[in-house]
Enzyme design. Structure first.
Site, short mmCIF file in Angstrom:
data_model
loop_
_atom_site.label_atom_id
_atom_site.label_comp_id
_atom_site.label_asym_id
_atom_site.label_seq_id
_atom_site.Cartn_x
_atom_site.Cartn_y
_atom_site.Cartn_z
CG HIS A 119 24.07 -3.61 -19.49
ND1 HIS A 119 23.64 -4.92 -19.43
CD2 HIS A 119 25.15 -3.54 -18.68
CE1 HIS A 119 24.41 -5.62 -18.63
NE2 HIS A 119 25.34 -4.81 -18.15
CG HIS A 133 10.17 8.33 -7.27
ND1 HIS A 133 9.64 9.27 -6.42
CD2 HIS A 133 11.32 8.87 -7.74
CE1 HIS A 133 10.45 10.33 -6.38
NE2 HIS A 133 11.48 10.10 -7.16
#
Length: 202
Positions: A129, A138
């Protein structure tokens, strides 16, 4: 599925092509390697042209963050980019994902997290979250970002790494595979291994 141009014909391009169920949606594959002619049964056009022969959106299938960034900045004024998300990914309805990003198999992206443009969320990575992931990042296979983690532009998070809650990682950092990041990292920084264990052993 909408028609797509693929920029790049390396191993990362193969992974992206494999995410696309209807290969007929791929109208062009382009690379600067003049020795390439085909990739996964698709014709490769070389070199990459400044203007594409069709108006279909692009995905930059290049794993190197800096090279992907350079191509995106060169092309952003004249081209649109498509975001590719595998069906097995679990994406919160409140999460946001920018253009040109790729979400691989079994990725989990939790509530109120935000992913920038041209990001790679690689296989089975988990973003909890309230995370923020900047452009051209990446996140490697099997990584775990705990709640409220921030990752700056262009950073590479190596495969299997864990970033603990509330940690802020700067721009263009490198985090080695299998690392556990326990504290903030400044721009351009490198983190390898588990410093919590190292400190305990001293």
């Amino acid at each position: 599925m909408q028609l797509i141009n693929i920029i790049g014909a390396s191993g990362h391009a193969k992974s992206i092509i494999d995410l696309i169920p209807d290969k007929n949606a791929i109208v062009g594959v382009y690379d600067d390697n003049l020795e390439l002619t085909t990739l996964m049964g698709l014709s490769v056009t070389t070199p990459i042209p400044p203007i594409f022969p069709n108006k279909s959106p692009l995905v930059i299938a290049i794993g190197d963050n800096r090279v992907r960034c350079d191509f995106a900045r060169q092309m952003h004024e004249n081209h649109q980019f498509v975001t590719i998300i595998h069906d097995s990914a679990i994406i919160s309805t409140s999460a946001q994902i920018g253009s040109g990003s790729v979400v691989m198999e079994r990725v989990v992206l939790k509530v109120d997290s935000c992913v920038g443009d041209h990001v790679i969320l690689n296989t089975a990575s988990t973003i909890d979250h309230d995370c923020y992931i900047g452009d051209f990042v990446h996140i490697g296979p099997g990584c775990t970002l705990c709640g409220n983690v921030q990752i700056g532009e262009g950073t590479l998070v190596g495969a299997g790494s864990v970033i603990l809650p509330n940690v802020k990682v700067g721009k263009w950092c490198t985090i080695g595979a299998g690392s556990v990041v326990i504290e903030d990292l400044e721009d351009g920084g490198k983190w390898i291994g588990n410093r919590a264990i190292s400190k305990k052993m001293i």
